[in-house]
Structure formats: structure tokens, C-alpha cells
Write a protein that holds these residues in place. Structure first.
Motif, short mmCIF file in Angstrom:
data_model
loop_
_atom_site.label_atom_id
_atom_site.label_comp_id
_atom_site.label_asym_id
_atom_site.label_seq_id
_atom_site.Cartn_x
_atom_site.Cartn_y
_atom_site.Cartn_z
N GLU A 130 1.12 -1.28 0.03
CA GLU A 130 0.06 0.22 -0.01
C GLU A 130 0.63 1.41 0.26
N SER A 131 0.26 1.65 -0.30
CA SER A 131 1.36 3.48 -0.95
C SER A 131 0.11 4.63 -0.20
N ARG A 132 0.70 4.90 1.26
CA ARG A 132 -0.25 6.53 1.94
C ARG A 132 0.10 7.48 0.87
N ALA A 133 1.16 6.99 0.25
CA ALA A 133 1.43 8.93 -0.94
C ALA A 133 1.05 9.34 -1.47
N SER A 134 0.74 8.41 -1.89
CA SER A 134 -0.35 7.63 -3.49
C SER A 134 -1.51 8.86 -2.61
N GLN A 135 -2.02 8.04 -1.80
CA GLN A 135 -3.94 8.54 -1.25
C GLN A 135 -3.66 9.67 -0.91
N GLU A 136 -2.51 10.72 -0.09
CA GLU A 136 -2.38 12.18 -0.11
C GLU A 136 -2.41 12.55 -1.16
N LEU A 137 -1.60 12.51 -2.23
CA LEU A 137 -1.06 12.98 -3.32
C LEU A 137 -2.27 13.20 -4.53
N GLY A 138 -3.18 11.32 -4.29
CA GLY A 138 -3.99 12.01 -4.60
C GLY A 138 -5.51 13.19 -4.16
N LEU A 139 -5.46 13.35 -2.94
CA LEU A 139 -6.75 14.21 -2.68
C LEU A 139 -5.86 15.35 -3.04
N MET A 140 -4.97 15.75 -3.26
CA MET A 140 -4.10 17.55 -3.73
C MET A 140 -4.12 17.48 -4.88
N LEU A 141 -3.98 16.37 -5.58
CA LEU A 141 -3.82 16.40 -7.23
C LEU A 141 -5.30 16.24 -7.81
N GLY A 142 -6.74 15.32 -6.78
CA GLY A 142 -7.86 15.63 -7.72
C GLY A 142 -7.56 14.35 -8.40
N LEU A 143 -6.93 13.48 -7.99
CA LEU A 143 -7.03 12.13 -9.18
C LEU A 143 -7.58 11.15 -7.89
N LYS A 144 -8.64 9.92 -8.93
CA LYS A 144 -8.82 8.47 -8.36
C LYS A 144 -7.97 7.39 -7.42
N CYS A 145 -7.57 6.83 -6.69
CA CYS A 145 -6.91 5.93 -6.66
C CYS A 145 -7.01 4.84 -7.17
N GLU A 190 10.09 7.47 1.12
CA GLU A 190 8.34 7.60 0.67
C GLU A 190 8.16 7.83 -1.58
N TYR A 191 7.15 7.03 -1.52
CA TYR A 191 6.92 6.57 -2.56
C TYR A 191 5.31 6.74 -3.38
N ALA A 192 5.11 7.01 -4.68
CA ALA A 192 3.91 7.01 -4.81
C ALA A 192 4.33 7.45 -6.44
N GLU A 193 3.07 6.67 -6.83
CA GLU A 193 2.72 6.14 -8.48
C GLU A 193 1.79 6.71 -8.62
N ILE A 194 1.61 7.47 -10.23
CA ILE A 194 0.59 7.86 -11.15
C ILE A 194 0.23 7.49 -12.49
N ARG A 195 -0.70 7.05 -13.28
CA ARG A 195 -0.39 5.63 -13.96
C ARG A 195 -1.56 6.41 -14.95
#
Length: 248
Positions: A130-145, A190-195
Motif C-alpha cells: 500500500e502507498s499512503r503517499a499516493s493516497q494523500e497526493l491523490g487528494l491534493m491533485l484531485g486524482l482517484k486511487c 516515501e513512494y507514490a505512483e501516477i499512471r
């Protein structure tokens, strides 16, 4: 090694990043394994296609500098045709989907979750990373997980796709994600991912790829992150550090 506040953007190939106006002109002739500074607080790494290249190149980069945040950016296949091509997601959960024993009937028994590697052995939670950073950045960027499955070969057979989804329900498929997430988790980075979705996982005869369009969508998000020398990401890392200090 002291952790810096620098950002590392990592992609399989330079072509995946060419939709970003901020960095496309700085990626001429960049090769697999190369790291290039794109502004005072951000570097780009081309980690190569597939798990073995990507994991090795990222590990080398983390030995060189302990980044405050690694963001993997790239394209992905979508399992469901209800997911629109060019839509962009934060990947918040990864699994090694075909790291398994194949049974005579075509079913698979995953290694993660077996007696050799129980499914909740860190960094796994129920067989996924799991990536908490992806979840938090998703909220900031307006992107779904979204959940992603990492495979050693692109899926095109209906039978293999069904078996993968039976074992690992997910929305997206990639060839590197879980290996990169695993490396960062084991190194405490810390790890996040955008696809961005470039294709659907269908038989080859039915596939339609939208590479240029999906990398354009991806580039818009990358540019948003890089705006004002990564101000948004700097604020995010500062808040994470503050929360960590205040945590009991």
C-alpha cells in the motif's frame, strides 16, 4: 545517509515523460539508468522496462541519494473497458500478480501469501503493498486511487487475465510498479505512483493503444507537481515530517 527533500521522478522510458512541458526539453538522449536534474529540487531517472531493470536502477539511485519522495510516472493497461483511455490515476496498492506457481489446470498459487512468504510480511498487507503517499497526493491533485497488478508479461489472454483478477482484484496492470514500491518500502523511502491508461488488457486483435494521448494527460499532472520548483511537494514533505515528529 541523510534523507533530502528532493524529488525523484522515475519512468520506464523518456517517451512516457514527453507530455510534460516542464521537462521534455531536458530529456534528449537520456538513457536507461541515467539521472538528470530538471530543477533545483527534482531529478528524473529512467529505470527501464520490466521489474529487473527498474528495481536495479532505482536501488542504484537511492544509494546515490536518499530522496524525500520517489514518484513513478507512466502508462498502464486497464482491465475494464469501462475505464476510459487517457484517464489518470494514483496507484495506491500494488501486487506481484504473476509471481506464482502455475497449476496443471491453469490456476496459480501466489508466492506472496504462501508458506514461503506470508501475505502480511512487511511491506505487504494482505499480499499487496500500500502507498499512503499516493493516497494523500491523490487528494491534493484531485486524482482517484487505483489498484495495480505488476506482471512480467503484458496480459492478452482472457484466461490469464481472469486468473490474475481472481487472485488480485485490481483496475490497472503494469510491468514495474510492485518492484519499485517494494524497493522504496524496504528502504524506508516515501513512494507514490501516477499512471495514465493507454490501453485495455484485451486480446491483441482487439487492442487500441493511445500512447501519445495518455502521456499528454500524464504530463499535465507532472507539470502541476513541478510548478514553482515543486512547491506543492515541498509542502507535502514538510507536513509529513511534522506529522512524523508529532506522532506518539
Amino acid at each position: 545517509m541523510k534523507t533530502s527533500h528532493k524529488l525523484l521522478i522515475s519512468a520506464s522510458c523518456a517517451a512516457e515523460l514527453m507530455g510534460s512541458h516542464c521537462i521534455k526539453h531536458q530529456l534528449d538522449n537520456i538513457a536507461t539508468g541515467q539521472i538528470r536534474a530538471i530543477n533545483p529540487v527534482a531529478d528524473v531517472l529512467i529505470h527501464g522496462v520490466g521489474m529487473f531493470q527498474s528495481q536495479y536502477q532505482l536501488m542504484k539511485a537511492l544509494q546515490r541519494e536518499r530522496y524525500g519522495l520517489v514518484v513513478v510516472a507512466g502508462i498502464a493497461g486497464a482491465y475494464s473497458t469501462s475505464i476510459r483511455l487517457t484517464d489518470t490515476y494514483m496507484v495506491c496498492s500494488n501486487a506481484f500478480a504473476d509471481c506464482a506457481t502455475e497449476n496443471p489446470d491453469g490456476t496459480m498459487a501466489p508466492v506472496v501469501g504462501s508458506r514461503f512468504l506470508p501475505g502480511n510480511t512487511p511491506p505487504f498487507t494482505n499480499g499487496r503493498i500500500e502507498s499512503r503517499a499516493s493516497q494523500e497526493l491523490g487528494l491534493m491533485l484531485g486524482l482517484k486511487c487505483a489498484r495495480a497488478n505488476t506482471v512480467s508479461r503484458i496480459s492478452t489472454r482472457k484466461e490469464s487475465i481472469s486468473e490474475i483478477l481472481r487472485l488480485h482484484p485490481a483496475e490497472l496492470e503494469t510491468m514495474e510498479s510492485a518492484a519499485l514500491a517494494y524497493t522504496c518500502a524496504m528502504e524506508g523511502v516515501e513512494y507514490a505512483e501516477i499512471r495514465s491508461v493507454s490501453n485495455h488488457t484485451l486480446p491483441k486483435s482487439e487492442q487500441k493503444w493511445m500512447f501519445a494521448e495518455s502521456t499528454a494527460s500524464l504530463g499535465k499532472i507532472i507539470d502541476e507537481m513541478l510548478d514553482n520548483n515543486c512547491k506543492m511537494l515541498e509542502e507535502y514533505l514538510e507536513q509529513r515530517a511534522k506529522n512524523h515528529i508529532l506522532a506518539p
